[in-house]
Scaffold this active site. Structure first.
Site, PDB file in Angstrom:
ATOM      1  N   LYS A 227       0.786  -1.294  -0.071  1.00 35.11           N
ATOM      2  CA  LYS A 227      -0.001  -0.076  -0.022  1.00 35.11           C
ATOM      3  C   LYS A 227       0.920   1.068   0.186  1.00 35.11           C
ATOM      4  CE  LYS A 227      -1.883  -1.731   3.980  1.00 35.11           C
ATOM      5  NZ  LYS A 227      -3.183  -1.894   4.167  1.00 35.11           N
ATOM      6  N   ARG A 228       0.397   2.253  -0.231  1.00 39.99           N
ATOM      7  CA  ARG A 228       1.298   3.625   0.027  1.00 39.99           C
ATOM      8  C   ARG A 228       1.908   3.820   1.366  1.00 39.99           C
ATOM      9  NH1 ARG A 228       0.867   7.511  -4.156  1.00 39.99           N
ATOM     10  NH2 ARG A 228       2.140   8.883  -3.106  1.00 39.99           N
TER      11      ARG A 228
ATOM     12  N   THR B  69      -9.109  -0.880   1.439  1.00 39.95           N
ATOM     13  CA  THR B  69     -10.037  -1.758   0.448  1.00 39.95           C
ATOM     14  C   THR B  69      -9.036  -2.993   0.055  1.00 39.95           C
ATOM     15  OG1 THR B  69      -9.136  -0.337  -1.280  1.00 39.95           O
ATOM     16  CG2 THR B  69     -11.425  -0.282  -0.486  1.00 39.95           C
TER      17      THR B  69
HETATM   18  C1  7GP Z   1      -8.248   6.603   0.973  1.00 37.48           C
HETATM   19  C2  7GP Z   1      -8.318   5.968   2.537  1.00 37.48           C
HETATM   20  O1  7GP Z   1      -7.171   6.244   3.312  1.00 37.48           O
HETATM   21  C3  7GP Z   1      -8.709   4.556   2.691  1.00 37.48           C
HETATM   22  O2  7GP Z   1      -8.794   4.092   3.972  1.00 37.48           O
HETATM   23  C4  7GP Z   1     -10.106   4.302   1.890  1.00 37.48           C
HETATM   24  O3  7GP Z   1     -10.373   2.963   1.723  1.00 37.48           O
HETATM   25  C5  7GP Z   1      -9.917   4.948   0.476  1.00 37.48           C
HETATM   26  O4  7GP Z   1      -9.540   6.237   0.542  1.00 37.48           O
HETATM   27  C6  7GP Z   1     -10.996   4.590  -0.460  1.00 37.48           C
HETATM   28  O5  7GP Z   1     -12.357   5.133   0.369  1.00 37.48           O
HETATM   29  N1  7GP Z   1      -7.919   8.077   0.951  1.00 37.48           N
HETATM   30  C7  7GP Z   1      -7.111   8.350   0.073  1.00 37.48           C
HETATM   31  O6  7GP Z   1      -6.608   7.679  -0.806  1.00 37.48           O
HETATM   32  C8  7GP Z   1      -6.950   9.799   0.187  1.00 37.48           C
HETATM   33  O7  7GP Z   1      -6.171  10.424  -0.555  1.00 37.48           O
HETATM   34  C9  7GP Z   1      -7.491  12.088   1.143  1.00 37.48           C
HETATM   35  O8  7GP Z   1      -7.697  10.408   0.804  1.00 37.48           O
HETATM   36  C10 7GP Z   1      -8.381  12.607   0.203  1.00 37.48           C
END
Ligand code: 7GP
Length: 847
Positions: A580-581, A691
C-alpha cells in the site's frame, strides 16, 4: 430518435451494420485485419506490442458498438444520470477486463494467427499479450482505485453513469529502487492507448483570473466575470464495459490545450516566439501531471487550477446535456446526481450556483435551492464522500489565492457562507463560538476556505467509507454540522471492490474452483452466493485443490521476486504481505521493526531451535510521495534490513525480506492471490476503510490487523476466529497520545532492543534511521508504534502457530471467502443509488 433519420439512410445503416465477432475464427480474422490495415504491419514483423495492439483494437471494436447503443438509449430515455467526479481513476489495465466483461476471453486463448506470425522462439500466449499493456495509473491509492471499482459496478448494474476526471499526461510516477532508495521516474503512459477516444469536437473554454464587473441589464444587476486567461478543455472518452451486460458507460477525461489553436501566430509572427510557446505550454501544464500525494494536501496554485479546470468543463458538459431536454431548472436534481469524490471537486457547487445566477439569470435563492436539492424532495443533486480524518489531508485554500484565480467564485463562497451563518445564528442564538467553528472561511492568518465545510453545506448527503470512519466524522471533524443539520444528512457506505477484477481476473483458477462449488459464475454478479462454499469445507479434495491454487500463485510471485530482486524465496514459506502507499499512519515502520525483532530472535537461537521455526517471507511494496521524507526513510530501512537478512547463512529460508518495486494495480493482481497473511495495521482510527484488506481475504488469505476501518466489519462478517486482531482501540488513542506528551513515555523493551540494534549499525549507517527512532522515543510516538508493539509481536506468534496446522488454516481461508459477499462494490453502488442518488438502472438490449 430513429424516427428523425430519413428512411433510406436508416435502411443503409441497418444493411451495413457492423457485426462483432462471436467466436475464435471471427476474432482471428479481426486480429489479422488490424495487424495489416490499422497497424500497417505484416506477419513478418508482428511482435508482442503489435499482438497487444491488434487484440485490443479487436475487442475495442466490440465495445464501441455497445457503448454507442448505451449512450443512445440513455439519451433517448433521459432518466436520471450519475456523475462521479474524481481527480483520480486508478484503472490499471483494460484489455483483460474488456475480454472478461464481454465474456470472450476464451476466443483469444491460444492466439492462433499470432502464434504462426510470431518468430519461432516466441511462445505467444494471451497472458504475454496482456502484459504488454501499460497500467492507466491516474491515481495514488485507495481513493483512485475505489473510483475505478465503482465505474465497473455502475456499468455492471446498468446504471446510467459517467465518470469525469483529468487526462494526466503523466500518471503516478514509476518507482525504482536504487541502492535501497526510492527514485522517481516519469510515467509516460500515452504512447499507444487504444482505449481512449479524443473528441476534438467536444471542447470547453475555461477561464481563470481577471475581475468581476457589475452590469445592469433590464433593471437587474448581474456580475460579469472578465477572464484574464482562457484555456481549452478537450474531452477524451474511455469506454467502461459492464460485466455480462451490453451496458458500456463513459469515462470522460479532460485534457488542457491553449485556447484558439496550437500557439499564438500573431505573437510568433511578431517575433515573440518564446512567449507564444510559453502560453501554449502554460495551458498544457494544467493536465500534465497527477499530484503524487496520498492523504496529504499541499495547497499549490496549479492544483487549484486543475480542480477548477476539470470541474468547470464537467459542469458545462452536464448542464449542456440537461438543457437539451428542455426541462425547467427545478428539475435539475431530478436528472442529475453528482458525487464528489472527496473535496477535490467541491468547486462544482460554487460553479453550478454561478452558472444558474450569472449565466442563466436565476434568482439566488431559487438557484441555491436547486444546487442543494431542497427545491423539491426527495431529489438529490450533490453528495460528498469523505475519505480521511487525517488533518493534513483536509483541503483548505488561502482566500487570497482563490480571489486571484477565481474572483467571482470567492464572492459566491462568501455569499453562501453569509446565508449559512445567518441560518446557524438563528438556530443557535446563544452560541457565539459555533459561528467561528463552522464558518466556511477560517479566520486564520492567512484566511482559508475550508473545502469540506463548503462541500457539506452544498451537499444533500455526506458519507464516510466504513462504519467506524462514518461515526468518527460525526463525532470529530464534522460534529457541529450534525448539530446543525441533524444526523440524517450523514450516512455510511462501507467500501467494496469489484470481484470481476479482484477475483476472476486476478485469480482465474480460484474463480473456476469457486464456480464449480457455487453453481456457476453467478457469484461474480451476486457475491453473497459465495456462502455456498461453506458446505464444502469438509470436502478434502476441495481443500486440497484450494491449497494447490494458493501454492501455484505463490510460485508465480516467487518467480517475479527472483526476476526483479534476484532473491530466491521458498514458496512453501508463509508469505506475509504489506503493499500500500507508504505512510506513517499505515505503519510500515511497525512491520519492519517486527521483522527485525524476528531476525534477532532467530539469531539468538541454537541451530536445533531454528530447525523448528516456520520459514517466512516478509514482502513490502508501495510508493512514498516524493516529498515525504520519513516515508522514504522507511523504504530505505526495509531494503537495508533485507540486504542483511537475505544473505545471512544462519537464517537461510527462515526469513527473507523483500521490497517489490513499483507497486501498482497490475502488480496487486499478482500479489493478492499469493498472500498467506497480509498486514492492515494502521493506528486505530486513522485508516478510513482500506480496500486491499478485502482483496486479500477474497483471494483466500488471512489478515493481521488493527481494529480500524473496514477491518472491523470484515471481522464481523467472517468471524473473530478467522482474523488476527491486535493493538489499542480507537477510543483509547487520544488518551495514549496525551500520556506520551505529558507523562513519562516508557518504550516497549522488545522495541528498545530493535532500536539498539539499528543504532549499533547492523543495518547500515544508524544516522539514516535516527529520525524514525526519535519519532517513537522522543517525539510523542504519535502513531502508537511502541504501545502496539508487544501485542503485534504476540499476534504474529499466533499466526505462526495457526499456519502450522495447514488443514485448519485452509478451512479458515475458505470460511472467510464464503462470508465476503458484503464487500463487493456492487453492494456499495446499490446503496449509493438508493440512499444518495435516487437513480434506477436502465437496461440496454442485447444485439
Ligand atoms: C483513502 C483512505 O485512506 C482509505 O482508507 C480508503 O479505503 C480509500 O480512501 C477509499 O475510500 N484515502 C485516500 O486515498 C486519500 O487520499 C485523502 O484521501 C483525500
Amino acid at each position: 430518435v430513429e424516427a428523425s433519420i430519413p428512411e433510406p439512410q436508416r435502411e443503409a445503416w441497418k444493411r451495413n451494420q457492423i457485426t462483432s465477432f462471436t467466436d475464435k475464427d471471427g476474432f482471428e480474422k479481426e486480429v489479422v485485419r488490424h495487424v495489416e490495415t490499422t497497424l500497417a504491419r505484416s506477419m513478418f514483423n508482428c511482435d508482442e506490442i503489435a499482438a497487444y495492439s491488434a487484440t485490443s483494437l479487436s475487442f475495442r471494436d466490440r465495445l464501441i458498438t455497445h457503448w454507442n447503443r448505451t449512450q443512445q438509449r440513455q439519451t433517448y430515455r433521459d432518466t436520471k444520470r450519475v456523475y462521479y467526479l474524481s481527480l483520480e481513476f486508478l484503472m490499471g489495465r483494460a484489455l483483460d477486463n474488456a475480454m472478461l466483461n464481454v465474456g470472450l476471453k476464451n476466443v483469444a486463448q491460444g492466439m492462433q494467427p499470432l502464434r504462426t506470425f510470431a518468430p519461432d522462439d516466441w511462445d505467444c500466449i494471451i497472458e504475454d499479450v496482456i502484459k504488454q499493456e501499460h497500467d492507466a495509473a491516474l491515481g495514488n491509492g485507495g481513493l483512485g482505485r475505489l473510483a475505478a471499482c465503482f465505474l465497473d459496478s455502475l456499468a455492471t448494474l446498468n446504471f446510467p453513469a459517467w465518470g469525469y476526471g483529468l487526462r494526466y499526461r503523466y500518471g503516478i510516477f514509476k518507482q525504482e529502487i536504487i541502492d535501497g532508495y526510492q527514485v522517481e521516474v516519469p510515467d509516460y503512459w500515452l504512447d499507444f492507448n487504444p482505449w481512449e477516444f479524443p473528441r476534438h469536437d467536444v471542447t470547453v473554454d475555461i477561464q481563470f483570473f481577471g475581475q468581476v464587473n457589475k452590469k445592469t441589464d433590464g433593471g437587474k444587476t448581474i456580475s460579469v466575470w472578465e477572464a484574464g486567461e482562457i484555456v481549452q478543455a478537450v474531452a477524451y472518452d474511455v469506454p467502461i464495459p459492464g460485466y455480462d451486460t451490453p451496458t458500456t458507460n463513459n469515462l470522460r477525461l479532460w485534457s488542457s490545450k491553449a485556447s484558439g489553436g496550437e500557439f499564438d501566430f500573431q505573437k510568433f509572427n511578431n517575433g515573440d516566439y518564446e512567449s507564444s510557446v510559453a502560453d501554449q505550454q502554460r495551458a498544457e501544464t494544467i493536465s500534465a501531471v497527477l499530484y503524487p500525494n496520498d492523504n496529504l494536501e499541499r495547497g499549490k496554485e496549479l492544483r487549484l487550477k486543475q480542480q477548477y479546470f476539470w470541474v468547470a468543463a464537467s459542469l458545462y458538459d452536464i448542464v449542456r446535456r440537461f438543457k437539451k431536454s428542455r426541462r425547467s431548472w427545478n428539475e435539475f436534481p431530478d436528472q442529475v446526481a453528482i458525487q464528489l469524490n472527496d473535496t477535490h471537486p467541491t468547486l462544482a457547487i460554487v460553479e453550478l450556483q454561478r452558472i444558474l445566477v450569472d449565466v442563466e439569470g436565476l434568482e439566488w435563492d431559487l438557484a441555491w435551492e436547486i444546487v442543494t436539492s431542497t427545491v423539491k424532495r426527495p431529489l438529490y443533486c450533490f453528495g460528498y464522500t469523505n475519505h480521511t480524518v487525517l488533518p493534513e489531508a483536509l483541503e483548505k485554500w488561502p482566500v487570497g489565492l482563490v480571489q486571484h484565480l477565481l474572483p467571482r467564485h470567492l464572492q459566491i463562497i462568501y455569499d453562501i457562507n453569509l446565508f449559512f451563518l445567518q441560518s446557524v445564528e438563528k438556530a443557535f442564538p446563544n452560541d457565539r463560538d459555533i459561528l467561528r467553528r463552522v464558518s466556511i472561511i477560517e479566520e486564520s492568518q492567512p484566511k482559508m476556505v475550508r473545502m469540506a465545510f463548503l462541500a457539506i453545506v452544498g451537499s444533500h448527503k455526506v458519507n464516510g467509507v466504513a462504519e467506524l470512519h462514518s461515526d468518527l466524522i460525526k463525532t470529530t471533524i464534522f460534529k457541529d454540522f450534525v448539530e446543525i443539520y441533524g444526523p440524517d444528512k450523514f450516512t455510511n457506505v462501507t467500501n467494496g471492490i469489484t470481484p470481476r477484477r479482484w477475483l476472476h481476473q486476478a485469480n482465474p483458477r480460484l474463480s473456476e474452483l469457486i464456480a464449480s462449488k457455487c453453481g456457476g459464475k453467478d457469484f461474480l454478479k451476486d457475491l453473497t452466493l459465495l456462502n455456498q462454499l461453506e458446505k464444502h469445507i469438509g470436502d478434502k479434495q476441495f481443500r486440497k485443490e484450494w491449497a494447490e491454487i494458493k501454492y501455484a500463485n505463490k510460485v508465480r510471485l516467487a518467480k517475479h521476486i527472483k526476476d526483479t530482486t534476484g532473491v530466491v524465496v521458498n514458496p512453501a514459506s508463509l508469505f506475509d504481505v504489506q503493499v500500500k502507499r507508504i505512510h506513517e499512519y499505515k505503519r510500515q515502520q511497525l512491520n519492519i521493526f517486527g521483522v527485525i525483532h524476528r531476525y534477532l530472535s532467530l539469531k539468538a537461537m541454537t541451530p536445533d531451535q531454528r530447525k523448528k521455526q516456520l520459514p517466512r517471507v516478509s514482502i513490502f511494496g508501495g510508493k512514498a510521495a516524493p516529498g515525504y521524507w520519513m516515508a522514504k526513510q522507511i523504504i530505505h530501512l526495509i531494503n537495508s534490513v533485507g540486504a542483511v537478512v537475505n544473505k545471512d547463512e544462519d537464517i537461510g529460508d527462515l526469513l527473507k525480506v523483500i521490497f517489490l518495486e513499483d507497486y501498482n494495480v497490475s502488480k496487486a493482481e499478482m500479489i493478492c492471490p499469493a498472500s498467506d497473511i497480509s498486514e492492515h495495521i494502521s493506528t486505530a482510527g486513522t485508516e478510513a476503510s482500506g480496500t486491499s484488506n478485502m482483496k486479500f481475504v477474497l483471494n483466500g488469505g488471512l489478515i493481521i490487523g488493527t481494529c480500524d476501518g473496514a477491518n472491523i466489519e470484515i471481522t464481523r462478517e467472517i468471524g473473530e476466529s478467522n482474523i488476527f486482531l491486535f493493538g489499542n482501540l480507537s477510543e483509547d488513542v487520544e488518551d495514549l497520545r496525551h500520556a506520551h506528551t505529558y507523562g513519562s513515555h516508557a518504550i516497549d523493551p522488545d522495541l528498545d532492543k530493535v532500536f539498539n540494534e539499528i543504532e549499533k549499525g547492523t543495518f547500515g549507517t544508524p544516522h539514516d534511521f535516527s529520525a524514525m527512532i526519535a519519532a517513537v522515543r522522543h517525539h510523542g510516538d504519535y502513531y502508537l508504534v511502541s504501545d502496539d508493539f508487544h501485542s503485534y509481536i504476540e499476534t504474529h506468534q499466533l499466526v505462526d502457530e495457526a499456519y502450522r496446522n495447514q488443514d485448519e488454516w485452509v478451512a479458515k481461508c475458505i470460511t472467510s471467502v464464503s462470508r465476503m459477499g458484503f464487500f463487493t462494490s456492487d453492494r456499495c453502488i446499490n446503496e449509493y443509488a438508493e440512499e444518495i442518488w435516487n437513480v434506477e438502472p436502465l437496461l440496454v438490449d442485447r444485439h
